[in-house]
Scaffold this motif. Structure first.
Motif, PDB file in Angstrom:
ATOM      1  N   TRP A  58       0.833  -1.210   0.000  1.00 51.63           N
ATOM      2  CA  TRP A  58       0.000   0.000   0.000  1.00 51.63           C
ATOM      3  C   TRP A  58       0.858   1.246   0.000  1.00 51.63           C
ATOM      4  CZ3 TRP A  58      -5.052  -0.614  -0.822  1.00 51.63           C
ATOM      5  CH2 TRP A  58      -5.589  -1.892  -0.614  1.00 51.63           C
ATOM      6  N   ARG A  59       0.345   2.294  -0.608  1.00 45.82           N
ATOM      7  CA  ARG A  59       1.037   3.578  -0.684  1.00 45.82           C
ATOM      8  C   ARG A  59       1.374   4.108   0.713  1.00 45.82           C
ATOM      9  NH1 ARG A  59      -2.737   6.933  -3.424  1.00 45.82           N
ATOM     10  NH2 ARG A  59      -3.752   7.075  -1.408  1.00 45.82           N
ATOM     11  N   ASP A  60       0.424   3.930   1.646  1.00 42.52           N
ATOM     12  CA  ASP A  60       0.630   4.410   3.009  1.00 42.52           C
ATOM     13  C   ASP A  60      -0.363   3.730   3.948  1.00 42.52           C
ATOM     14  OD1 ASP A  60      -1.840   5.797   2.584  1.00 42.52           O
ATOM     15  OD2 ASP A  60      -0.759   7.590   1.941  1.00 42.52           O
ATOM     16  N   ALA A  61      -0.198   3.980   5.236  1.00 41.62           N
ATOM     17  CA  ALA A  61      -1.063   3.351   6.240  1.00 41.62           C
ATOM     18  C   ALA A  61      -2.519   3.772   6.070  1.00 41.62           C
ATOM     19  CB  ALA A  61      -0.574   3.696   7.643  1.00 41.62           C
ATOM     20  N   ALA A  62      -2.755   5.012   5.669  1.00 41.37           N
ATOM     21  CA  ALA A  62      -4.136   5.477   5.497  1.00 41.37           C
ATOM     22  C   ALA A  62      -4.853   4.675   4.414  1.00 41.37           C
ATOM     23  CB  ALA A  62      -4.152   6.969   5.170  1.00 41.37           C
ATOM     24  N   ALA A  63      -4.173   4.381   3.315  1.00 42.89           N
ATOM     25  CA  ALA A  63      -4.784   3.592   2.232  1.00 42.89           C
ATOM     26  C   ALA A  63      -5.088   2.174   2.710  1.00 42.89           C
ATOM     27  CB  ALA A  63      -3.857   3.556   1.023  1.00 42.89           C
ATOM     28  N   GLN A  64      -4.166   1.576   3.462  1.00 43.84           N
ATOM     29  CA  GLN A  64      -4.400   0.224   3.970  1.00 43.84           C
ATOM     30  C   GLN A  64      -5.548   0.215   4.965  1.00 43.84           C
ATOM     31  OE1 GLN A  64      -3.990  -1.497   7.087  1.00 43.84           O
ATOM     32  NE2 GLN A  64      -4.583  -3.371   6.023  1.00 43.84           N
ATOM     33  N   GLU A  65      -5.627   1.212   5.805  1.00 41.41           N
ATOM     34  CA  GLU A  65      -6.715   1.290   6.785  1.00 41.41           C
ATOM     35  C   GLU A  65      -8.067   1.479   6.102  1.00 41.41           C
ATOM     36  OE1 GLU A  65      -5.682   4.248   9.722  1.00 41.41           O
ATOM     37  OE2 GLU A  65      -3.821   3.198  10.185  1.00 41.41           O
ATOM     38  N   ARG A  66      -8.127   2.330   5.070  1.00 39.71           N
ATOM     39  CA  ARG A  66      -9.385   2.490   4.309  1.00 39.71           C
ATOM     40  C   ARG A  66      -9.802   1.153   3.711  1.00 39.71           C
ATOM     41  NH1 ARG A  66      -6.935   7.089   2.618  1.00 39.71           N
ATOM     42  NH2 ARG A  66      -6.343   6.138   0.641  1.00 39.71           N
ATOM     43  N   HIS A  67      -8.834   0.475   3.129  1.00 43.72           N
ATOM     44  CA  HIS A  67      -9.099  -0.840   2.532  1.00 43.72           C
ATOM     45  C   HIS A  67      -9.689  -1.792   3.574  1.00 43.72           C
ATOM     46  CE1 HIS A  67      -8.295  -4.821   0.890  1.00 43.72           C
ATOM     47  NE2 HIS A  67      -7.532  -5.070   1.942  1.00 43.72           N
ATOM     48  N   HIS A  68      -9.033  -1.907   4.694  1.00 43.94           N
ATOM     49  CA  HIS A  68      -9.446  -2.883   5.704  1.00 43.94           C
ATOM     50  C   HIS A  68     -10.747  -2.501   6.410  1.00 43.94           C
ATOM     51  CE1 HIS A  68      -8.867  -6.202   8.438  1.00 43.94           C
ATOM     52  NE2 HIS A  68      -9.181  -5.397   9.425  1.00 43.94           N
ATOM     53  N   ASN A  69     -10.964  -1.222   6.634  1.00 43.23           N
ATOM     54  CA  ASN A  69     -12.107  -0.789   7.442  1.00 43.23           C
ATOM     55  C   ASN A  69     -13.317  -0.312   6.653  1.00 43.23           C
ATOM     56  OD1 ASN A  69     -10.754  -1.257   9.932  1.00 43.23           O
ATOM     57  ND2 ASN A  69      -9.620   0.635   9.625  1.00 43.23           N
ATOM     58  N   LEU A  70     -13.127   0.090   5.391  1.00 37.02           N
ATOM     59  CA  LEU A  70     -14.232   0.706   4.664  1.00 37.02           C
ATOM     60  C   LEU A  70     -14.628  -0.001   3.368  1.00 37.02           C
ATOM     61  CD1 LEU A  70     -13.174   4.457   5.107  1.00 37.02           C
ATOM     62  CD2 LEU A  70     -14.816   3.138   6.484  1.00 37.02           C
ATOM     63  N   SER A  71     -13.806  -0.882   2.859  1.00 35.90           N
ATOM     64  CA  SER A  71     -14.101  -1.530   1.578  1.00 35.90           C
ATOM     65  C   SER A  71     -15.258  -2.513   1.695  1.00 35.90           C
ATOM     66  CB  SER A  71     -12.867  -2.282   1.066  1.00 35.90           C
ATOM     67  OG  SER A  71     -11.810  -1.393   0.834  1.00 35.90           O
ATOM     68  N   GLY A  72     -16.209  -2.385   0.800  1.00 33.37           N
ATOM     69  CA  GLY A  72     -17.360  -3.287   0.798  1.00 33.37           C
ATOM     70  C   GLY A  72     -16.970  -4.731   0.576  1.00 33.37           C
ATOM     71  N   HIS A  73     -15.993  -4.994  -0.283  1.00 28.98           N
ATOM     72  CA  HIS A  73     -15.596  -6.381  -0.552  1.00 28.98           C
ATOM     73  C   HIS A  73     -14.909  -7.011   0.659  1.00 28.98           C
ATOM     74  CE1 HIS A  73     -12.332  -3.793  -2.034  1.00 28.98           C
ATOM     75  NE2 HIS A  73     -11.518  -4.748  -1.614  1.00 28.98           N
ATOM     76  N   ILE A  74     -14.215  -6.218   1.466  1.00 28.91           N
ATOM     77  CA  ILE A  74     -13.612  -6.761   2.690  1.00 28.91           C
ATOM     78  C   ILE A  74     -14.708  -7.044   3.710  1.00 28.91           C
ATOM     79  CG2 ILE A  74     -12.081  -6.271   4.641  1.00 28.91           C
ATOM     80  CD1 ILE A  74     -10.632  -6.951   2.021  1.00 28.91           C
ATOM     81  N   ARG A  75     -15.647  -6.132   3.841  1.00 29.70           N
ATOM     82  CA  ARG A  75     -16.770  -6.341   4.757  1.00 29.70           C
ATOM     83  C   ARG A  75     -17.554  -7.592   4.346  1.00 29.70           C
ATOM     84  NH1 ARG A  75     -18.281  -1.575   5.051  1.00 29.70           N
ATOM     85  NH2 ARG A  75     -19.606  -1.494   3.212  1.00 29.70           N
TER      86      ARG A  75
END
Length: 98
Positions: A58-75
């Motif tokens: 990931w580009r940075d921690a913020a991008a990884q956190e968005r992915h893990h916490n907000l992505s519909g496919h992860i949910r």
């Protein structure tokens, strides 16, 4: 901000290897298109058909956190795909040394 690397190893329930592979393929394809995703790859262990390895960059921690916490496919994976996971053998957040 520093780039983030993640290594995750998931172990499928007996007889659920194909289903977990399909679930993780959807997650992988969707994750590759997320803002901040540099690399997102899924591997199958050649010696153990039940073990899957995900390598993320990931580009940075913020991008990884968005992915893990907000992505519909992860949910969706956590709500549905987790039923095919026997255990998470490893989840490791790393930063490059050299």
């Amino acid at each position: 901000m520093a780039e983030v690397h993640v290594l995750a190893i998931l172990y499928a329930k007996e007889g659920k290897e194909g289903e977990l592979r399909s679930d993780l393929t959807v997650v992988t394809e969707s994750s590759r298109n997320e803002d901040g995703s540099i690399r997102y790859e899924l591997f199958a262990d050649e010696n153990d058909r039940r073990r899957f390895v995900i390598v993320e960059h990931w580009r940075d921690a913020a991008a990884q956190e968005r992915h893990h916490n907000l992505s519909g496919h992860i949910r969706a994976f956590h709500e549905n795909g987790d039923r095919n996971v026997e255990r998470r053998e490893l989840v490791c957040f790393m930063s490059r040394v050299t």
